[in-house]
Design an enzyme around this catalytic site. Structure first.
Site, PDB file in Angstrom:
ATOM      1  N   LYS A  55     -75.715  25.308 -42.166  1.00  8.57           N
ATOM      2  CA  LYS A  55     -76.324  25.355 -43.501  1.00  8.57           C
ATOM      3  C   LYS A  55     -77.120  24.076 -43.794  1.00  8.57           C
ATOM      4  O   LYS A  55     -78.265  24.141 -44.231  1.00  8.57           O
ATOM      5  CB  LYS A  55     -75.241  25.591 -44.572  1.00  8.57           C
ATOM      6  N   THR A  56     -76.511  22.919 -43.545  1.00  8.12           N
ATOM      7  CA  THR A  56     -77.217  21.654 -43.782  1.00  8.12           C
ATOM      8  C   THR A  56     -78.443  21.558 -42.885  1.00  8.12           C
ATOM      9  O   THR A  56     -79.524  21.125 -43.301  1.00  8.12           O
ATOM     10  CB  THR A  56     -76.280  20.456 -43.505  1.00  8.12           C
ATOM     11  N   THR A  97     -69.332  28.330 -48.998  1.00  8.31           N
ATOM     12  CA  THR A  97     -68.609  29.003 -47.924  1.00  8.31           C
ATOM     13  C   THR A  97     -68.632  30.523 -48.129  1.00  8.31           C
ATOM     14  O   THR A  97     -68.662  31.272 -47.164  1.00  8.31           O
ATOM     15  CB  THR A  97     -67.151  28.518 -47.858  1.00  8.31           C
ATOM     16  N   ASP A  99     -74.717  21.037 -51.463  1.00  6.75           N
ATOM     17  CA  ASP A  99     -73.642  21.571 -50.628  1.00  6.75           C
ATOM     18  C   ASP A  99     -72.474  21.940 -51.539  1.00  6.75           C
ATOM     19  O   ASP A  99     -72.316  21.362 -52.618  1.00  6.75           O
ATOM     20  CB  ASP A  99     -73.217  20.479 -49.629  1.00  6.75           C
ATOM     21  N   ARG A 146     -70.848  23.249 -34.727  1.00  2.00           N
ATOM     22  CA  ARG A 146     -70.356  21.876 -34.892  1.00  2.00           C
ATOM     23  C   ARG A 146     -69.192  21.602 -33.950  1.00  2.00           C
ATOM     24  O   ARG A 146     -69.099  20.543 -33.337  1.00  2.00           O
ATOM     25  CB  ARG A 146     -69.928  21.611 -36.335  1.00  2.00           C
TER      26      ARG A 146
HETATM   27  P1  ADP Z   1     -72.862  23.285 -42.175  1.00  2.00           P
HETATM   28  O1  ADP Z   1     -73.813  22.591 -43.121  1.00  2.00           O
HETATM   29  O2  ADP Z   1     -72.940  24.781 -42.257  1.00  2.00           O
HETATM   30  O3  ADP Z   1     -71.457  22.787 -42.278  1.00  2.00           O
HETATM   31  P2  ADP Z   1     -74.402  21.896 -40.119  1.00  2.00           P
HETATM   32  O4  ADP Z   1     -75.775  22.321 -40.470  1.00  2.00           O
HETATM   33  O5  ADP Z   1     -74.009  20.505 -40.506  1.00  2.00           O
HETATM   34  O6  ADP Z   1     -73.328  22.951 -40.671  1.00  2.00           O
HETATM   35  O7  ADP Z   1     -74.239  22.097 -38.536  1.00  2.00           O
HETATM   36  C1  ADP Z   1     -73.288  21.404 -37.796  1.00  2.00           C
HETATM   37  C2  ADP Z   1     -73.851  20.968 -36.464  1.00  2.00           C
HETATM   38  O8  ADP Z   1     -73.998  22.107 -35.640  1.00  2.00           O
HETATM   39  C3  ADP Z   1     -75.218  20.314 -36.562  1.00  2.00           C
HETATM   40  O9  ADP Z   1     -75.123  18.959 -36.240  1.00  2.00           O
HETATM   41  C4  ADP Z   1     -76.087  21.012 -35.547  1.00  2.00           C
HETATM   42  O10 ADP Z   1     -76.368  20.128 -34.480  1.00  2.00           O
HETATM   43  C5  ADP Z   1     -75.275  22.134 -35.008  1.00  2.00           C
HETATM   44  N1  ADP Z   1     -75.887  23.446 -35.265  1.00  2.00           N
HETATM   45  C6  ADP Z   1     -75.636  24.240 -36.326  1.00  2.00           C
HETATM   46  N2  ADP Z   1     -76.320  25.388 -36.230  1.00  2.00           N
HETATM   47  C7  ADP Z   1     -77.022  25.329 -35.086  1.00  2.00           C
HETATM   48  C8  ADP Z   1     -77.911  26.231 -34.431  1.00  2.00           C
HETATM   49  N3  ADP Z   1     -78.195  27.431 -34.950  1.00  2.00           N
HETATM   50  N4  ADP Z   1     -78.475  25.822 -33.278  1.00  2.00           N
HETATM   51  C9  ADP Z   1     -78.162  24.625 -32.743  1.00  2.00           C
HETATM   52  N5  ADP Z   1     -77.327  23.744 -33.302  1.00  2.00           N
HETATM   53  C10 ADP Z   1     -76.757  24.070 -34.464  1.00  2.00           C
END
Ligand code: ADP
Length: 334
Positions: free
Chosen positions: A64-65, A158, A109, A217
């Site tokens: 998401k981030t 979530t 977030d 992650r």
């Molecule tokens: P969330 O905000 O949903 O908790 P993040 O965007 O922080 O998740 O993602 C966590 C990590 O996973 C990031 O550092 C990124 O490198 C990796 N990641 C997430 N989605 C992908 C994707 N579709 N392809 C490659 N790497 C990804």
């Protein structure tokens, strides 16, 4: 918490940031979301307008981030990051919004954890690009309207269902991120290994992918632990044997369940005879907040077919008993 589940420390955070995809094309998997979001952004670019507000939902670590950062990057716009729990007063939000410039992307977030008054202020800001700032207290209080330049809100949560309807309705585009398939996780691990300059064999990355709990992650984190092991205890190459040995050492089981997942299953089967049991009771039994059990552990356990949500409570499936190496009592699973 085990090492693998621990929050990333400073260095690890820098590594995590380095592994983030920077463009939609670099994002692995989530094909539909990528295509839909790509269209939203391209259309806005052609019209020279700010894209509609975007809501991203899904368990932690699914991207998401990353997508919020990509939205800003693709629009060549600055990104501002905040989170629901950080906005305790409407005034906090007013301060953020009044500092925005046209086209800025605001990432919130855990948007479902914002306070009520801030939420109401946000409705107005999203729809009319205006907020009322209240000055003073009691009968003497006055509301001063404040114009805000058009901006794009990217909210992350979530579960979209946790948001009040009026807030949900104000997003022009909503995407739900699903857990990743092993193939996609494998591609993510190989991409990350390339960026880290770590030599991998195909069945080594497949082993990591299959234990990553459907979560990029976690895949990246496990890769770093396996890389440590490969460098210290082997010749630096991530083979299947190295991956297995490292992941066993860090107590990541073959299905990728983490400490909380296992604690939930364990409590469900051993303490509550397989259920049905209410989620709050289950949360108390594992010493976690209800939200964490419901939004972090459960979605994965449900998807793995280990836990079922029924109207009477949570129930362990036969696979859950088998996973714990226990025999299901007769007649618990209708
Ligand atoms: P969330 O905000 O949903 O908790 P993040 O965007 O922080 O998740 O993602 C966590 C990590 O996973 C990031 O550092 C990124 O490198 C990796 N990641 C997430 N989605 C992908 C994707 N579709 N392809 C490659 N790497 C990804």
């Amino acid at each position: 918490r085990s090492l693998v589940a621990a929050e990333a420390d400073g260095d690890e955070r820098a590594v995590e940031a380095a592994l983030r995809p920077r463009t939609l094309d670099e994002v692995v998997g989530q094909v539909r979301v990528r295509e839909q979001l790509g269209l939203v952004l391209e259309a806005a670019r052609r019209r020279g307008r700010t894209p509609d507000h975007v809501l991203l939902s899904g368990p932690p670590g699914l991207g998401k981030t990353t997508l919020a950062m990509i939205i800003a990057a693709e629009m060549s716009a600055p990104l501002r990051l905040t989170s629901g729990p950080a906005i305790t007063h409407a005034g906090d939000l007013a301060a953020i919004l009044s500092g925005m410039n046209e086209g800025d992307v605001l990432f919130v977030d855990e948007i479902h954890r914002m306070s009520r008054p801030a939420e109401e202020m946000l409705y107005m800001a999203m729809e009319d690009f205006r907020v009322d700032v209240v000055i003073g207290k009691g009968p003497g209080a006055t509301a001063i309207p404040l114009e805000i330049p058009p901006f794009t809100l990217v909210g992350a949560t979530t579960r979209a269902g946790l948001l009040p309807g009026p807030l949900r309705d104000r997003f022009g585009f909503t995407a739900h991120l699903e857990f990743y398939e092993p193939d996609d996780l494998d591609r993510i691990v190989r991409r990350s290994a390339g960026l880290l300059g770590c030599e991998v064999e195909l069945d080594g990355t497949a082993e990591i992918a299959s234990r990553s709990r459907g979560t990029p992650r976690i895949a990246n984190r496990l890769l770093r632990r396996v890389r440590d092991y490969a460098q210290v205890r082997a010749d630096g190459v991530v083979t299947r044997a190295v991956a297995r040995a490292a992941l066993d050492l860090y107590e990541v089981d073959a299905s990728g369940l983490d400490r909380l997942d296992r604690a939930v299953l364990d409590a469900l089967c051993r303490r509550f005879g397989g259920g049905p049991v209410g989620v709050s009771t289950l949360a108390v039994a594992v010493g976690e907040e209800r939200e964490t059990v419901e939004e972090v552990a459960e979605p994965f356990l449900v998807r793995q077919g280990l836990l079922a949500r029924t109207p009477r409570g949570r129930v362990a499936t036969p696979a859950a008993w088998a996973h714990l190496g226990l025999r299901a009592p007769a007649g618990t699973w209708a």
